[in-house]
Design a protein around this motif. Structure first.
Motif, PDB file in Angstrom:
ATOM      1  N   SER A   1     -19.335  19.420   6.915  1.00 49.08           N
ATOM      2  CA  SER A   1     -20.654  19.676   7.482  1.00 49.08           C
ATOM      3  C   SER A   1     -20.963  21.165   7.418  1.00 49.08           C
ATOM      4  N   THR A   2     -22.160  21.487   7.000  1.00 49.05           N
ATOM      5  CA  THR A   2     -22.541  22.895   6.871  1.00 49.05           C
ATOM      6  C   THR A   2     -23.957  23.104   7.377  1.00 49.05           C
TER       7      THR A   2
ATOM      8  N   SER B   1     -25.550  19.555   8.314  1.00 47.37           N
ATOM      9  CA  SER B   1     -25.541  18.422   7.384  1.00 47.37           C
ATOM     10  C   SER B   1     -24.507  17.348   7.729  1.00 47.37           C
ATOM     11  N   GLU B   2     -24.637  16.244   7.009  1.00 44.46           N
ATOM     12  CA  GLU B   2     -23.703  15.113   7.038  1.00 44.46           C
ATOM     13  C   GLU B   2     -23.701  14.352   8.361  1.00 44.46           C
ATOM     14  N   TYR B   3     -24.888  14.220   8.970  1.00 46.77           N
ATOM     15  CA  TYR B   3     -24.967  13.417  10.185  1.00 46.77           C
ATOM     16  C   TYR B   3     -25.045  11.944   9.825  1.00 46.77           C
ATOM     17  N   ASP B   4     -24.254  11.125  10.524  1.00 45.47           N
ATOM     18  CA  ASP B   4     -24.237   9.678  10.307  1.00 45.47           C
ATOM     19  C   ASP B   4     -24.863   9.006  11.522  1.00 45.47           C
TER      20      ASP B   4
ATOM     21  N   TYR C   1     -20.877  13.664  12.884  1.00 46.74           N
ATOM     22  CA  TYR C   1     -20.979  14.418  11.634  1.00 46.74           C
ATOM     23  C   TYR C   1     -19.705  14.218  10.828  1.00 46.74           C
ATOM     24  N   ASN C   2     -19.880  13.967   9.545  1.00 45.69           N
ATOM     25  CA  ASN C   2     -18.740  13.774   8.664  1.00 45.69           C
ATOM     26  C   ASN C   2     -18.482  15.043   7.862  1.00 45.69           C
ATOM     27  N   PRO C   3     -17.244  15.508   7.824  1.00 41.84           N
ATOM     28  CA  PRO C   3     -16.961  16.716   7.035  1.00 41.84           C
ATOM     29  C   PRO C   3     -17.110  16.436   5.545  1.00 41.84           C
TER      30      PRO C   3
ATOM     31  N   GLY D   1     -15.115  22.859   6.217  1.00 45.43           N
ATOM     32  CA  GLY D   1     -15.993  21.736   6.459  1.00 45.43           C
ATOM     33  C   GLY D   1     -16.302  21.496   7.926  1.00 45.43           C
ATOM     34  N   THR D   2     -16.054  22.446   8.777  1.00 42.73           N
ATOM     35  CA  THR D   2     -16.376  22.318  10.191  1.00 42.73           C
ATOM     36  C   THR D   2     -17.323  23.436  10.579  1.00 42.73           C
TER      37      THR D   2
ATOM     38  N   LEU E   1     -26.217  25.522   2.808  1.00 47.79           N
ATOM     39  CA  LEU E   1     -26.695  24.434   1.958  1.00 47.79           C
ATOM     40  C   LEU E   1     -27.604  24.936   0.842  1.00 47.79           C
TER      41      LEU E   1
END
Length: 265
Positions: free
Chosen positions: A68-69, A55-58, A64-66, A92-93, A74
């Motif tokens: 991220s899982t 998750s949290e791909y920009d 990826y922004n923490p 978060g990593t 999820l």
């Protein structure tokens, strides 16, 4: 009398063994159903976008922004309250993938694992017996197709009752490792950047799927095709689960195609 008991034991023990395997298969289907419903609930909460592999791909920064899982973490809150128990504390990593205790629902009862925390020899750990379809997550892509890392929306899946989202997987990221890579490469994937390059005869499904039931041999390496005559439990995008012959997943693209056109995408 002893001879009679021995004869009865010889007759009954195989029956008991078969019953035990069938019970585990039934339990796996029950677990699969709960996971499938959890991913649908997750999707409903995020504007009907399917759960991502990570998750949290920009896309604007290609990073990826923490925090991220991975997908098991999820959807885990829709099944149980999750706790972080590893040294990273769920920071978060990538470490969070190893830190979060998952319900046994994520683990196929016929495929035992060393630990839920993961194999210490593998940076990615052992997180689930199920892999999410790469056609859903857009993580690797076929040759010549840009990787987006962005999952498709539920609306983009033309035939959700015929398109799989999860299947039992071989841990190809830790080859020769253990089942549970959490990512099932698609039938259409032929990316040359795999850990073991595509050799012209294997598609992604052949390379990464596992066949836990009725298989005549156990898969031990990435480029080894699982037993086509074996059985796999799979979950579909509409929430139902099914047991199919592995050959249908490794030799037929219709289960993978989100466009219901037997091709990528």
């Amino acid at each position: 009398m002893i001879a009679i008991i021995a004869i009865l034991a010889a007759i009954l023990f195989p029956v008991f063994a078969q019953a035990k395997v069938q019970a585990k298969k039934t339990m796996a289907l029950s677990n699969a159903k709960q996971l499938d419903l959890a991913q649908l609930m997750y999707s409903n909460d995020v504007d009907d976008v399917c759960v991502p592999y990570f998750s949290e791909y920009d896309p604007s920064t290609y990073t990826y922004n923490p925090p991220s899982t991975y997908w098991p973490q999820l959807i885990s809150p829709y099944i149980q309250k999750i706790t972080a128990s590893g040294p990273g504390g769920g920071g978060g990593t990538d470490q969070q993938m190893l830190d979060t205790d998952l319900s046994k629902i994520f683990f196929d009862p016929i495929e035992p694992f060393k630990s839920q925390a993961g194999d210490p020899n593998c940076a990615y750990g052992t997180v689930a017996s199920w892999g999410i379809s790469d056609d859903i997550t857009n993580w690797w892509e076929p040759n010549g197709v840009p990787t987006t890392y962005i999952p498709v929306s539920q609306g983009a899946i033309v035939a959700p009752a015929n398109t799989l989202i999860f299947a039992e997987t071989f841990n190809w990221l830790c080859d020769p490792g253990y089942s549970g890579s959490t990512l099932a490469l698609s039938y259409f994937d032929d990316n040359n950047n795999y850990k073991n390059p595509y050799n012209g005869s294997n598609n992604g499904a052949k390379q990464t799927l596992q066949s836990p039931y009725n298989a005549s041999y156990v898969k031990t390496k990435f480029n080894q095709e699982p037993d086509p005559k074996g059985l796999n439990n799979i979950m579909f995008c509409d929430g139902h689960v099914k047991t199919v012959h592995t050959s249908l997943l490794t030799h037929d693209g219709s289960y993978w195609s989100i466009g219901n056109n037997d091709q990528w995408p």
